[in-house]
Design an enzyme around this catalytic site. Structure first.
Site, mmCIF file in Angstrom:
data_model
loop_
_atom_site.group_PDB
_atom_site.id
_atom_site.type_symbol
_atom_site.label_atom_id
_atom_site.label_comp_id
_atom_site.label_asym_id
_atom_site.label_seq_id
_atom_site.Cartn_x
_atom_site.Cartn_y
_atom_site.Cartn_z
ATOM 1 N N ARG A 5 0.662 -1.184 0.091
ATOM 2 C CA ARG A 5 -0.117 -0.057 0.221
ATOM 3 C C ARG A 5 0.946 1.221 0.285
ATOM 4 O O ARG A 5 1.013 1.851 -0.976
ATOM 5 C CB ARG A 5 -1.033 -0.198 1.126
ATOM 6 C CG ARG A 5 -2.022 0.808 1.103
ATOM 7 C CD ARG A 5 -1.714 2.397 1.600
ATOM 8 N NE ARG A 5 -1.189 2.720 2.954
ATOM 9 C CZ ARG A 5 -0.475 3.288 3.393
ATOM 10 N NH1 ARG A 5 -0.515 4.671 2.725
ATOM 11 N NH2 ARG A 5 -0.312 3.627 4.577
ATOM 12 N N ASP A 6 1.505 1.563 1.244
ATOM 13 C CA ASP A 6 2.331 2.570 1.095
ATOM 14 C C ASP A 6 3.532 2.840 0.307
ATOM 15 O O ASP A 6 3.896 3.820 -0.454
ATOM 16 C CB ASP A 6 2.897 2.743 2.486
ATOM 17 C CG ASP A 6 3.069 4.485 2.903
ATOM 18 O OD1 ASP A 6 3.126 5.206 1.981
ATOM 19 O OD2 ASP A 6 3.200 4.628 4.146
ATOM 20 N N HIS B 168 5.247 4.807 12.897
ATOM 21 C CA HIS B 168 5.050 4.776 11.246
ATOM 22 C C HIS B 168 6.121 5.619 10.635
ATOM 23 O O HIS B 168 5.810 6.627 10.593
ATOM 24 C CB HIS B 168 3.879 4.702 10.803
ATOM 25 C CG HIS B 168 3.563 4.912 9.172
ATOM 26 N ND1 HIS B 168 2.917 3.867 8.612
ATOM 27 C CD2 HIS B 168 3.970 5.688 8.390
ATOM 28 C CE1 HIS B 168 2.733 4.062 7.286
ATOM 29 N NE2 HIS B 168 3.581 5.236 6.886
ATOM 30 N N HIS C 200 8.645 7.392 7.771
ATOM 31 C CA HIS C 200 9.449 7.420 6.669
ATOM 32 C C HIS C 200 10.793 7.708 6.653
ATOM 33 O O HIS C 200 11.055 8.306 7.834
ATOM 34 C CB HIS C 200 8.642 8.341 5.672
ATOM 35 C CG HIS C 200 7.196 8.027 5.140
ATOM 36 N ND1 HIS C 200 6.999 7.301 4.010
ATOM 37 C CD2 HIS C 200 6.263 7.555 6.030
ATOM 38 C CE1 HIS C 200 5.961 6.757 3.951
ATOM 39 N NE2 HIS C 200 5.187 7.090 5.218
ATOM 40 N N CYS D 179 4.321 9.226 0.164
ATOM 41 C CA CYS D 179 2.606 9.822 -0.016
ATOM 42 C C CYS D 179 2.598 10.844 -1.038
ATOM 43 O O CYS D 179 3.454 11.771 -1.015
ATOM 44 C CB CYS D 179 2.254 10.439 1.422
ATOM 45 S SG CYS D 179 0.478 11.055 1.403
ATOM 46 N N ASN E 244 9.336 4.357 3.034
ATOM 47 C CA ASN E 244 9.123 4.021 4.535
ATOM 48 C C ASN E 244 10.434 3.226 5.194
ATOM 49 O O ASN E 244 11.297 2.786 4.512
ATOM 50 C CB ASN E 244 8.087 2.839 4.753
ATOM 51 C CG ASN E 244 6.824 3.487 4.515
ATOM 52 O OD1 ASN E 244 6.363 3.910 3.283
ATOM 53 N ND2 ASN E 244 5.916 3.671 5.454
HETATM 54 P P1 HMG Z 1 -13.091 14.052 -3.079
HETATM 55 O O1 HMG Z 1 -12.887 14.453 -4.335
HETATM 56 O O2 HMG Z 1 -13.461 15.146 -1.985
HETATM 57 O O3 HMG Z 1 -14.393 12.865 -2.834
HETATM 58 O O4 HMG Z 1 -11.849 13.125 -2.632
HETATM 59 P P2 HMG Z 1 -15.873 13.184 -3.274
HETATM 60 O O5 HMG Z 1 -16.851 12.334 -2.085
HETATM 61 O O6 HMG Z 1 -16.357 14.409 -3.639
HETATM 62 O O7 HMG Z 1 -15.954 12.090 -4.523
HETATM 63 C C1 HMG Z 1 -15.477 12.494 -6.147
HETATM 64 C C2 HMG Z 1 -15.441 11.156 -6.698
HETATM 65 O O8 HMG Z 1 -14.550 10.308 -6.157
HETATM 66 C C3 HMG Z 1 -16.852 10.343 -6.853
HETATM 67 O O9 HMG Z 1 -17.125 9.885 -8.250
HETATM 68 C C4 HMG Z 1 -16.818 9.324 -5.850
HETATM 69 O O10 HMG Z 1 -17.579 8.415 -6.252
HETATM 70 C C5 HMG Z 1 -15.484 8.997 -5.980
HETATM 71 P P3 HMG Z 1 -17.482 10.751 -9.361
HETATM 72 O O11 HMG Z 1 -18.956 11.026 -8.978
HETATM 73 O O12 HMG Z 1 -16.622 11.995 -9.735
HETATM 74 O O13 HMG Z 1 -17.041 9.583 -10.470
HETATM 75 N N1 HMG Z 1 -14.805 8.442 -4.730
HETATM 76 C C6 HMG Z 1 -14.302 7.313 -4.568
HETATM 77 N N2 HMG Z 1 -14.177 6.059 -5.537
HETATM 78 C C7 HMG Z 1 -13.546 4.969 -4.995
HETATM 79 N N3 HMG Z 1 -13.098 4.803 -3.768
HETATM 80 C C8 HMG Z 1 -13.607 5.658 -2.680
HETATM 81 C C9 HMG Z 1 -13.981 6.817 -3.310
HETATM 82 N N4 HMG Z 1 -14.477 7.919 -2.452
HETATM 83 C C10 HMG Z 1 -15.113 8.977 -3.449
HETATM 84 N N5 HMG Z 1 -13.295 5.467 -1.477
HETATM 85 C C11 HMG Z 1 -11.287 11.439 -0.966
HETATM 86 C C12 HMG Z 1 -11.857 12.449 -1.122
HETATM 87 C C13 HMG Z 1 -11.078 10.974 0.516
HETATM 88 C C14 HMG Z 1 -12.027 10.090 -1.684
HETATM 89 C C15 HMG Z 1 -10.035 11.573 -1.812
HETATM 90 O O14 HMG Z 1 -9.350 12.934 -1.417
HETATM 91 C C16 HMG Z 1 -8.671 10.359 -1.648
HETATM 92 O O15 HMG Z 1 -8.993 9.308 -2.275
HETATM 93 N N6 HMG Z 1 -8.117 10.666 -1.022
HETATM 94 C C17 HMG Z 1 -6.845 9.785 -0.611
HETATM 95 C C18 HMG Z 1 -5.589 10.202 -0.800
HETATM 96 C C19 HMG Z 1 -4.601 8.942 -0.449
HETATM 97 O O16 HMG Z 1 -4.716 7.936 -0.643
HETATM 98 N N7 HMG Z 1 -3.159 9.282 0.064
HETATM 99 C C20 HMG Z 1 -2.367 8.528 0.666
HETATM 100 C C21 HMG Z 1 -2.716 7.489 1.839
HETATM 101 S S1 HMG Z 1 -2.276 8.437 3.264
HETATM 102 C C22 HMG Z 1 -0.769 8.129 3.600
HETATM 103 O O17 HMG Z 1 -0.120 7.755 2.910
HETATM 104 C C23 HMG Z 1 0.007 8.418 5.033
HETATM 105 C C24 HMG Z 1 0.031 7.046 5.910
HETATM 106 O O18 HMG Z 1 1.002 6.147 5.255
HETATM 107 C C25 HMG Z 1 0.383 7.675 7.212
HETATM 108 C C26 HMG Z 1 1.682 8.470 7.000
HETATM 109 O O19 HMG Z 1 2.783 8.199 6.367
HETATM 110 O O20 HMG Z 1 1.890 9.428 7.797
HETATM 111 C C27 HMG Z 1 -1.299 6.325 6.139
HETATM 112 MG MG MG Z 2 3.106 6.410 5.411
#
Ligand code: HMG
Ligand code: MG
Length: 297
Positions: free
Chosen positions: A13-14, A205, A207, A238, A247
């Protein structure tokens, strides 16, 4: 203090969410299957986020359905909202993870809402997951600093941890998203957190952007933490945190634990093989110092 350490492997994932190229489904499945044979007990296999935001994770449902499940392994998935949760559950995730931030700037950039809005949204997930009997892990990003807002006050970390536990997370994984923190900062943070929270329910966690991840782990171990996230071959980052590199490499963590007399159940050689394999597939350098040392001898 317990001599048992739990490693949460976040490479699929990450690790893969930040790769420039999108890994073929069969290669992703091969990676998860190889990791499941190393003795790892927790593998974050994918994320059910918007495919527009993170196209590298768009095939997570197929990946979950395609892997050969090892009954000893918990396969988890990152879920940002109820839609993602339902997709993860229906794909067969054993556990889900919600992800909040300790900074407003990162929360907006990463999940397009404020911290308080995200907690409300995550409550919808934890309530449904409780009904489904699916455990929920909480991530808290930017524990030391945010690429948009600067240094993170410790009080914000404490407050956000409290909220994540309140809504039903069984554990909170504290993320140094951009890998800027040092062992001194980890020690200081833990001095504030361990009197307030059950240390057994905290994870770290790191990086490795500034090469501090392993030293941070050591500071965490000294503070009594026994849950650590890591990514095979040091893959990771990220896409919404500029400058966030890989990481902590799982191989390097395992080596440290082995030589500290701590138990973890992971076969280092099998892990190195899995890491070398995915690096060959991706055409990238293995970022684990231990894997490089062992592979060149
Ligand atoms: P948004 O654009 O505000 O969402 O994004 P929305 O609710 O307005 O929906 C827009 C469109 O997205 C719609 O489709 C939804 O159906 C679709 P459309 O009508 O335009 O065709 N949609 C989805 N599709 C599939 N799966 C879903 C989903 N939700 C909405 N779950 C949202 C808001 C949260 C969805 C977006 O910002 C997002 O996906 N963000 C994720 C970003 C991400 O993955 N970042 C990396 C992970 S975090 C990380 O790495 C940190 C960590 O490792 C810890 C650390 O290191 O600190 C965990
Ligand atoms: Mg991370």
């Amino acid at each position: 203090m317990s001599d048992q350490v739990r490693i949460v492997e976040v490479g699929p994932r990450d690790g893969l969410q930040n790769e420039k190229s999108i890994l073929e489904l069969r290669d992703k499945i091969a990676l998860v299957n190889a990791l499941s044979k190393t003795g790892l007990r927790d593998i974050e296999t994918g994320s059910f986020v918007s495919p527009k935001w993170v196209p590298q994770m768009a095939n997570s449902g197929e990946a979950f359905k395609g892997i050969t499940k090892n009954p000893s392994v918990r396969y988890s998935a990152l879920t940002p909202n109820l839609k993602g949760y339902e997709l993860a559950r229906d794909a067969g995730a054993d556990e889900v993870a919600i992800f909040a931030a300790a900074s407003e700037g990162f929360s907006q950039k990463n999940i397009n809402c404020s911290i308080s809005e995200s907690i409300e949204r995550f409550k919808g997930i934890t309530e449904q997951a409780k009904r489904d009997q699916i455990p929920v892990r909480g991530y808290l990003s930017c524990i030391f600093a945010c690429p948009y807002d600067g240094a993170t006050p410790i009080e914000v970390v404490i407050d956000a941890c409290e909220k994540l536990f309140e809504i039903g997370c069984y554990e909170v994984s504290l993320g140094d998203t951009t890998g800027v923190g040092t062992a001194y900062e980890t020690k200081t943070l833990m001095q504030h957190l361990t009197p307030r929270f059950d240390t057994a329910r905290l994870a770290l966690h790191f990086h490795d952007t500034y090469g501090q991840a392993l030293a941070n782990v050591y500071a965490g171990l000294e503070a009594g933490v026994r849950n650590f996230d890591a990514s095979v071959a040091g893959l990771g980052g990220c896409p919404y945190a500029k400058g966030a590199s890989g990481n902590l490499a799982t191989e390097d963590l395992v080596y440290l634990l082995d030589r500290s007399g701590l138990q973890h159940g992971v076969d280092l050689e099998a892990l190195i093989d899995a890491g070398n394999e995915i690096c060959t597939t991706l055409g990238r350098r293995n970022l684990s110092a231990v894997a490089r040392a062992r592979s060149s001898s």
